[in-house]
Design an enzyme around this catalytic site. Structure first.
Site, PDB file in Angstrom:
ATOM      1  N   VAL A  65      32.303  15.630  25.581  1.00 34.14           N
ATOM      2  CA  VAL A  65      31.165  14.967  26.226  1.00 34.14           C
ATOM      3  C   VAL A  65      29.986  15.035  25.256  1.00 34.14           C
ATOM      4  O   VAL A  65      29.674  16.088  24.709  1.00 34.14           O
ATOM      5  CB  VAL A  65      30.841  15.637  27.569  1.00 34.14           C
ATOM      6  CG1 VAL A  65      29.535  15.084  28.120  1.00 34.14           C
ATOM      7  CG2 VAL A  65      31.979  15.394  28.558  1.00 34.14           C
ATOM      8  N   ALA A 121      30.598  22.916  33.410  1.00 38.33           N
ATOM      9  CA  ALA A 121      31.274  24.229  33.475  1.00 38.33           C
ATOM     10  C   ALA A 121      31.838  24.546  32.092  1.00 38.33           C
ATOM     11  O   ALA A 121      33.042  24.595  31.890  1.00 38.33           O
ATOM     12  CB  ALA A 121      32.373  24.203  34.535  1.00 38.33           C
ATOM     13  N   GLY A 157      30.997  27.288  30.212  1.00 39.52           N
ATOM     14  CA  GLY A 157      30.874  28.696  29.844  1.00 39.52           C
ATOM     15  C   GLY A 157      29.531  29.270  30.267  1.00 39.52           C
ATOM     16  O   GLY A 157      28.672  28.556  30.788  1.00 39.52           O
ATOM     17  N   HIS A 202      62.861  42.220  50.709  1.00 45.60           N
ATOM     18  CA  HIS A 202      63.396  40.868  50.857  1.00 45.60           C
ATOM     19  C   HIS A 202      63.110  40.367  52.267  1.00 45.60           C
ATOM     20  O   HIS A 202      63.290  41.119  53.215  1.00 45.60           O
ATOM     21  CB  HIS A 202      64.913  40.885  50.627  1.00 45.60           C
ATOM     22  CG  HIS A 202      65.547  39.550  50.880  1.00 45.60           C
ATOM     23  ND1 HIS A 202      65.433  38.519  49.976  1.00 45.60           N
ATOM     24  CD2 HIS A 202      66.268  39.082  51.932  1.00 45.60           C
ATOM     25  CE1 HIS A 202      66.070  37.470  50.464  1.00 45.60           C
ATOM     26  NE2 HIS A 202      66.583  37.768  51.647  1.00 45.60           N
TER      27      HIS A 202
END
Ligand code: FAD
Ligand code: NAD
Length: 473
Positions: free
Chosen positions: A244, A275, A277, A450
């Site tokens: 971007v 978003a 960092g 199980h």
């Protein structure tokens, strides 16, 4: 308020508040200074994690997951209904109530443990002095030991300005009042994928721009691949190797300019989440003579014991090196409190678990296969798919797998990677095994109930030695 303490903790997030409670448990007079203001414009303890991070994001993930299951999964069970709807404001209100319950809970814990709290910004002045600023009022307190736990804040990229209206960060993404028709996200990291899950499930068209050539660079490549396939089925449009360059507001929408293979394009979104960092938060913290130094990445410099470059000043959590995770911050806080009290607080940084709360969930601990290859460590791999686990199929959640990595010679468990239902809980037994320096053989010899999802961990451990029962080895 007294102005002399054994310990002053600056920051009331999961690093700071936990450190303060542990200090008080150990008999140290403790003050916790925090400057966070909650959504209701009142002081709120708990930092990023409780206010705008872990807890609110998980509340929204859960609400949206229930909605998505109603639409796409319940019919498999024979459950039908017409016109499932979600009221976004009720969902946000539920999240806010959970946040309030937990931030208020910390105030209660402080009271019970006799931790003093002050809503102010703390600045280190040197010689154990801390200036507390609240509006235009300042006071000074002194401490024999100081713990810095000031956390992190989101950052952006050039030409993208967060306004928390059309272009939002994590706090904004947790407070959207109407599902955006088209949501752009910069970064296929942890926040990007979790928030894409929330808003995608509620009906947003999701486009994620990711600069790297895979999503979640920190994850084992096989786990990221499985997750990527599932995200595609959920109609997340994840565009890798896409940078971007800018975001502009045009006619009440966001126009994103991005570059792929040297070519620039533009696309319009109703909202954009940034978003990419987070950065360590040291704003207003370090007075001229405090002696605390920063690394070239702007983090507070500490050694393995969380000691800074100044005597009796410690630092923990997101503001120092290491993963930005709440449990890592808290464990560092406990260890430092114990060191201050003359004990031997200990953390094994090799066994910090990671969990991503998408669907399927991802969780891991220890080394990835890529890391072992890079380090030239010889290893065996055991894998097992949830599709062959009765419980997972009964739950209609057969996606994913467990992958274990064990030292070729000693069989010591070096890494565990899970993508699938309840990975967040399943990872705990692998963490315990690694903490005790256990082997894949230990996991293979342990009786697993199980039918449970944990049988996938058991079978993956058997598969390290090519003796899994319910798959071809
Ligand atoms: P913080 O929580 O950031 O707290 C620091 C506090 O210090 C803040 O209240 C701040 O206002 C205050 N402060 C700063 N400077 C000063 C000063 N000078 N004086 C006084 N107070 C000051 N981690 C997980 O482990 N699991 C998750 O599921 C998870 N989900 C997340 C989701 C989102 C959207 C985000 C943004 C983060 C998430 N994290 C998660 C990361 C987690 O929130 C952080 O790792 C954690 O909060 C770090 O704790 P901390 O105590 O170091 O700092
Ligand atoms: P992140 O580091 O996880 O991901 C950022 C992503 O943005 C990376 O993949 C990066 O390549 C990409 N990026 C950077 N610049 C770009 C550009 N110009 N164009 C396209 N892509 C770009 O960061 P985050 O998602 O902001 O999260 C921050 C931290 O918060 C995480 O690292 C984690 O420590 C913490 N967190 C944890 C959890 C959890 O534990 N479940 C949840 C949320 C956040």
């Amino acid at each position: 308020m007294s102005n002399q303490y054994d310990v002053v903790v600056i920051g009331g997030g999961p690093g700071g508040y936990v450190a303060a409670i542990r200090c008080a448990q150990l008999g140290l007079s403790t003050l916790c200074v925090d400057n966070f203001i909650g959504k209701d414009d009142k002081p709120a303890l708990g930092g990023t994690c409780l206010n705008v991070g872990c807890i609110p994001s998980k509340a929204l993930l859960d609400s949206s997951k229930n909605f998505a299951h109603m639409q796409h999964d319940y019919h498999n069970h024979g459950i039908s209904f017409e016109n499932a709807k979600i009221d976004v404001n009720t969902m946000i209100g539920r999240k806010d109530a959970i946040v309030k319950q937990f931030t208020g809970g910390i105030a209660g814990l402080f009271k019970a443990n006799k931790v003093k709290a002050s809503h102010a910004t703390g600045t280190l002045m040197g010689n154990g002095e801390i200036k507390l600023t609240q509006g235009d009022k300042t006071t000074t307190v002194t401490a024999k030991n100081i713990i810095i736990a000031t956390g992190s804040t989101p950052f952006s990229i050039p030409n993208v300005i967060i306004d928390n209206n059309l272009i939002v960060d994590n706090a904004g993404a947790l407070n959207i009042s109407e599902t955006p028709k088209k949501l752009g996200i910069i970064g296929a990291g942890v926040i990007g994928l979790e928030m894409a899950s929330v808003w995608g499930r509620l009906g947003s068209d999701i486009v994620i721009f990711e600069a790297m050539d895979s999503l979640l660079a920190a994850a084992d490549i096989d786990i990221a691949k499985v997750a990527g396939r599932e995200f595609k089925k959920q109609k997340m449009d994840i565009r890798l190797k896409t940078f971007v360059k800018a975001a502009d507001i045009v006619n009440g929408k966001v126009e994103v300019t991005f570059e792929k293979n040297g070519e620039q394009s533009k696309e319009i979104f109703d909202k954009l989440l940034v978003a990419v960092g987070r950065k360590s938060n040291t704003e207003g913290l370090l007075g001229d003579n405090c002696g605390v130094e920063l690394t070239d990445r702007g983090q507070i410099q500490v050694n393995d014991l969380c000691q800074t470059t100044a005597n009796n000043i410690w630092a923990i959590g997101d503001v120092v090196r290491g993963p930005m995770l709440a449990h890592k911050a808290s464990e560092e806080g406990i260890a430092v409190a114990e060191r201050i009290a003359g004990q031997h607080g200990h953390i094994d940084f090799n066994t910090v678990p990671w969990v991503i709360y998408t669907e399927p969930e991802m969780a891991w601990v220890g080394k990835t296969e890529q890391q072992l290859k890079d380090e030239g460590v010889e290893y065996n791999v055991g894998t097992f798919p949830f599709a062959a686990i009765g419980r997972a199929v009964a739950m209609n959640q057969p996606q994913g797998m467990v992958k274990l990595l064990a030292d070729k010679e000693t069989d010591t468990l070096l890494g565990a990677h899970i993508v699938g239902a309840n990975a967040s809980e399943l990872i705990a037994e692998c963490v315990v095994t690694m903490e005790f320096q256990g082997c894949s053989e230990d996991l293979a010899r342990i009786i697993h109930a199980h039918p449970t999802l944990s049988e996938a961990v058991h079978e993956a451990a058997l598969s390290v030695d090519k003796r899994a029962i319910h798959k071809m080895n």
